[in-house]
Design a protein around this motif. Structure first.
Motif, PDB file in Angstrom:
ATOM      1  N   LYS A  28       6.287 -17.794  25.020  1.00 35.09           N
ATOM      2  CA  LYS A  28       7.444 -17.184  24.349  1.00 35.09           C
ATOM      3  C   LYS A  28       8.687 -18.070  24.336  1.00 35.09           C
ATOM      4  O   LYS A  28       9.343 -18.165  23.295  1.00 35.09           O
ATOM      5  N   PRO A  29       9.055 -18.742  25.448  1.00 36.70           N
ATOM      6  CA  PRO A  29      10.242 -19.614  25.377  1.00 36.70           C
ATOM      7  C   PRO A  29      10.114 -20.737  24.338  1.00 36.70           C
ATOM      8  O   PRO A  29      11.081 -21.040  23.642  1.00 36.70           O
ATOM      9  N   SER A  30       8.940 -21.303  24.183  1.00 37.36           N
ATOM     10  CA  SER A  30       8.788 -22.376  23.192  1.00 37.36           C
ATOM     11  C   SER A  30       8.811 -21.821  21.768  1.00 37.36           C
ATOM     12  O   SER A  30       9.345 -22.453  20.856  1.00 37.36           O
ATOM     13  N   ILE A  31       8.269 -20.632  21.575  1.00 36.07           N
ATOM     14  CA  ILE A  31       8.340 -19.994  20.259  1.00 36.07           C
ATOM     15  C   ILE A  31       9.792 -19.632  19.932  1.00 36.07           C
ATOM     16  O   ILE A  31      10.263 -19.840  18.812  1.00 36.07           O
ATOM     17  N   LYS A  34      11.660 -22.892  19.001  1.00 42.67           N
ATOM     18  CA  LYS A  34      11.329 -23.344  17.637  1.00 42.67           C
ATOM     19  C   LYS A  34      12.033 -22.469  16.598  1.00 42.67           C
ATOM     20  O   LYS A  34      12.620 -22.967  15.643  1.00 42.67           O
ATOM     21  N   PHE A  35      11.982 -21.155  16.807  1.00 39.89           N
ATOM     22  CA  PHE A  35      12.601 -20.233  15.856  1.00 39.89           C
ATOM     23  C   PHE A  35      14.121 -20.397  15.819  1.00 39.89           C
ATOM     24  O   PHE A  35      14.720 -20.486  14.753  1.00 39.89           O
ATOM     25  N   ILE A  36      14.752 -20.432  16.980  1.00 42.13           N
ATOM     26  CA  ILE A  36      16.212 -20.432  17.028  1.00 42.13           C
ATOM     27  C   ILE A  36      16.796 -21.768  16.580  1.00 42.13           C
ATOM     28  O   ILE A  36      17.903 -21.819  16.036  1.00 42.13           O
ATOM     29  N   LEU A  37      16.072 -22.849  16.760  1.00 40.02           N
ATOM     30  CA  LEU A  37      16.553 -24.145  16.255  1.00 40.02           C
ATOM     31  C   LEU A  37      16.591 -24.153  14.734  1.00 40.02           C
ATOM     32  O   LEU A  37      17.426 -24.841  14.140  1.00 40.02           O
ATOM     33  N   GLN A  38      15.727 -23.368  14.104  1.00 38.82           N
ATOM     34  CA  GLN A  38      15.723 -23.257  12.644  1.00 38.82           C
ATOM     35  C   GLN A  38      16.641 -22.146  12.137  1.00 38.82           C
ATOM     36  O   GLN A  38      16.963 -22.097  10.955  1.00 38.82           O
ATOM     37  N   ASN A  39      17.049 -21.260  13.037  1.00 44.14           N
ATOM     38  CA  ASN A  39      17.869 -20.097  12.663  1.00 44.14           C
ATOM     39  C   ASN A  39      19.008 -19.908  13.659  1.00 44.14           C
ATOM     40  O   ASN A  39      19.268 -18.791  14.103  1.00 44.14           O
ATOM     41  N   ASP A  61      18.321 -23.089  28.477  1.00 40.19           N
ATOM     42  CA  ASP A  61      18.492 -24.429  27.912  1.00 40.19           C
ATOM     43  C   ASP A  61      18.493 -24.404  26.390  1.00 40.19           C
ATOM     44  O   ASP A  61      19.265 -25.111  25.754  1.00 40.19           O
ATOM     45  N   THR A  62      17.633 -23.584  25.821  1.00 38.96           N
ATOM     46  CA  THR A  62      17.581 -23.473  24.359  1.00 38.96           C
ATOM     47  C   THR A  62      18.896 -22.920  23.816  1.00 38.96           C
ATOM     48  O   THR A  62      19.478 -23.467  22.886  1.00 38.96           O
ATOM     49  N   ILE A  63      19.373 -21.838  24.405  1.00 35.83           N
ATOM     50  CA  ILE A  63      20.626 -21.243  23.940  1.00 35.83           C
ATOM     51  C   ILE A  63      21.770 -22.224  24.140  1.00 35.83           C
ATOM     52  O   ILE A  63      22.595 -22.428  23.244  1.00 35.83           O
ATOM     53  N   ASN A  64      21.791 -22.867  25.286  1.00 32.30           N
ATOM     54  CA  ASN A  64      22.863 -23.814  25.598  1.00 32.30           C
ATOM     55  C   ASN A  64      22.844 -25.033  24.676  1.00 32.30           C
ATOM     56  O   ASN A  64      23.885 -25.645  24.441  1.00 32.30           O
ATOM     57  N   SER A  65      21.685 -25.381  24.133  1.00 28.80           N
ATOM     58  CA  SER A  65      21.611 -26.514  23.209  1.00 28.80           C
ATOM     59  C   SER A  65      22.255 -26.188  21.865  1.00 28.80           C
ATOM     60  O   SER A  65      22.575 -27.081  21.094  1.00 28.80           O
ATOM     61  N   ILE A  66      22.468 -24.900  21.603  1.00 28.12           N
ATOM     62  CA  ILE A  66      23.066 -24.471  20.333  1.00 28.12           C
ATOM     63  C   ILE A  66      24.511 -24.038  20.513  1.00 28.12           C
ATOM     64  O   ILE A  66      25.364 -24.310  19.685  1.00 28.12           O
ATOM     65  N   THR A  67      24.790 -23.345  21.616  1.00 26.82           N
ATOM     66  CA  THR A  67      26.148 -22.860  21.848  1.00 26.82           C
ATOM     67  C   THR A  67      26.429 -22.758  23.344  1.00 26.82           C
ATOM     68  O   THR A  67      25.528 -22.472  24.124  1.00 26.82           O
ATOM     69  N   ASN A  68      27.683 -22.987  23.704  1.00 25.05           N
ATOM     70  CA  ASN A  68      28.134 -22.757  25.077  1.00 25.05           C
ATOM     71  C   ASN A  68      28.791 -21.393  25.210  1.00 25.05           C
ATOM     72  O   ASN A  68      29.247 -21.013  26.278  1.00 25.05           O
ATOM     73  N   ASP A  69      28.828 -20.669  24.106  1.00 23.97           N
ATOM     74  CA  ASP A  69      29.539 -19.411  23.994  1.00 23.97           C
ATOM     75  C   ASP A  69      28.612 -18.226  24.289  1.00 23.97           C
ATOM     76  O   ASP A  69      28.365 -17.393  23.433  1.00 23.97           O
ATOM     77  N   LEU A  93      24.612 -12.763  24.391  1.00 22.36           N
ATOM     78  CA  LEU A  93      24.382 -12.214  25.715  1.00 22.36           C
ATOM     79  C   LEU A  93      22.883 -12.237  25.981  1.00 22.36           C
ATOM     80  O   LEU A  93      22.093 -11.757  25.160  1.00 22.36           O
ATOM     81  N   LEU A  94      22.493 -12.833  27.080  1.00 25.75           N
ATOM     82  CA  LEU A  94      21.101 -12.885  27.513  1.00 25.75           C
ATOM     83  C   LEU A  94      20.943 -11.794  28.558  1.00 25.75           C
ATOM     84  O   LEU A  94      21.604 -11.828  29.597  1.00 25.75           O
ATOM     85  N   ALA A  95      20.093 -10.798  28.289  1.00 21.20           N
ATOM     86  CA  ALA A  95      20.078  -9.594  29.118  1.00 21.20           C
ATOM     87  C   ALA A  95      18.674  -9.116  29.450  1.00 21.20           C
ATOM     88  O   ALA A  95      17.721  -9.387  28.726  1.00 21.20           O
ATOM     89  N   CYS A  96      18.595  -8.370  30.552  1.00 24.85           N
ATOM     90  CA  CYS A  96      17.393  -7.615  30.909  1.00 24.85           C
ATOM     91  C   CYS A  96      17.660  -6.144  30.607  1.00 24.85           C
ATOM     92  O   CYS A  96      18.738  -5.787  30.150  1.00 24.85           O
TER      93      CYS A  96
END
Length: 183
Positions: A28-31, A34-39, A61-69, A93-96
């Motif tokens: 799931k993290p790699s999917i 891939k998705f978020i880098l395109q969107n 790391d994926t989220i941080n590569s796109i935004t620090n916000d 927001l990254l949440a459980c």
């Protein structure tokens, strides 16, 4: 098999364990990446729901590569983070699970369901976060990205998946996605 051999077998254990494995699948993290880098624009005004903190940590790391916000909002986190998010201090927001109920933040546009339960109530609460009307954005459109396993296999031969939780959620969300707000 080992539990059955030792006499510790509980027939309820297997479906619960399979569900946990599917919800936290290592792919799931790699999917997501891939998705978020395109969107990447979908991280704006978004909540990314994960099953566990560990799963969320794999997305940082994926989220941080796109935004620090962005911020995490896990079980023991300060409610001030949620208040700041609602005021626009953070875009993502990254949440459980804890965020599923009692949240009314009209600026949320995008929801990512990295893992979901079979229960429609929780899914409804989660997607409901982005379905609220936003007085400051009359043309707001909600996007829900759900990670559903075996969709291609289902589309090839749907007879095999009549009781699959992910496929049932897909069919339900597909139907719900056609509903439009009355203006």
């Amino acid at each position: 098999a080992a539990q059955q051999k030792n006499g510790n077998w509980d027939p309820m254990w297997l479906p619960i364990e399979i569900s946990r494995i599917i919800k936290t699948a290592e792919v799931k993290p790699s999917i997501f990446r891939k998705f978020i880098l395109q969107n990447h624009e979908l991280l704006q005004s978004s909540i990314v729901f994960t099953e566990t903190i560990d799963q969320g940590d794999l997305l940082k790391d994926t989220i941080n590569s796109i935004t620090n916000d962005w911020k995490t909002f896990y079980g023991g986190d300060d409610m001030q983070i949620l208040d700041q998010f609602s005021k626009g201090f953070y875009e993502c927001l990254l949440a459980c699970g804890r965020l599923s109920e009692g949240v009314d933040i009209s600026r949320i546009k995008n929801i990512f369901l990295i893992s979901s339960d079979r229960e429609k109530r929780e899914v409804t609460q989660r997607i409901g976060r982005c379905l609220r009307k936003d007085p400051s954005d009359k043309n707001k459109k909600a996007t829900v990205v759900d990670f559903i396993k075996d969709l291609d296999l289902y589309l090839e031969d749907n007879e095999k998946f009549t009781d699959d939780a992910d496929i049932q959620r897909y069919l339900w969300l597909n139907k719900v996605s056609k509903v439009r707000s009355k203006k």
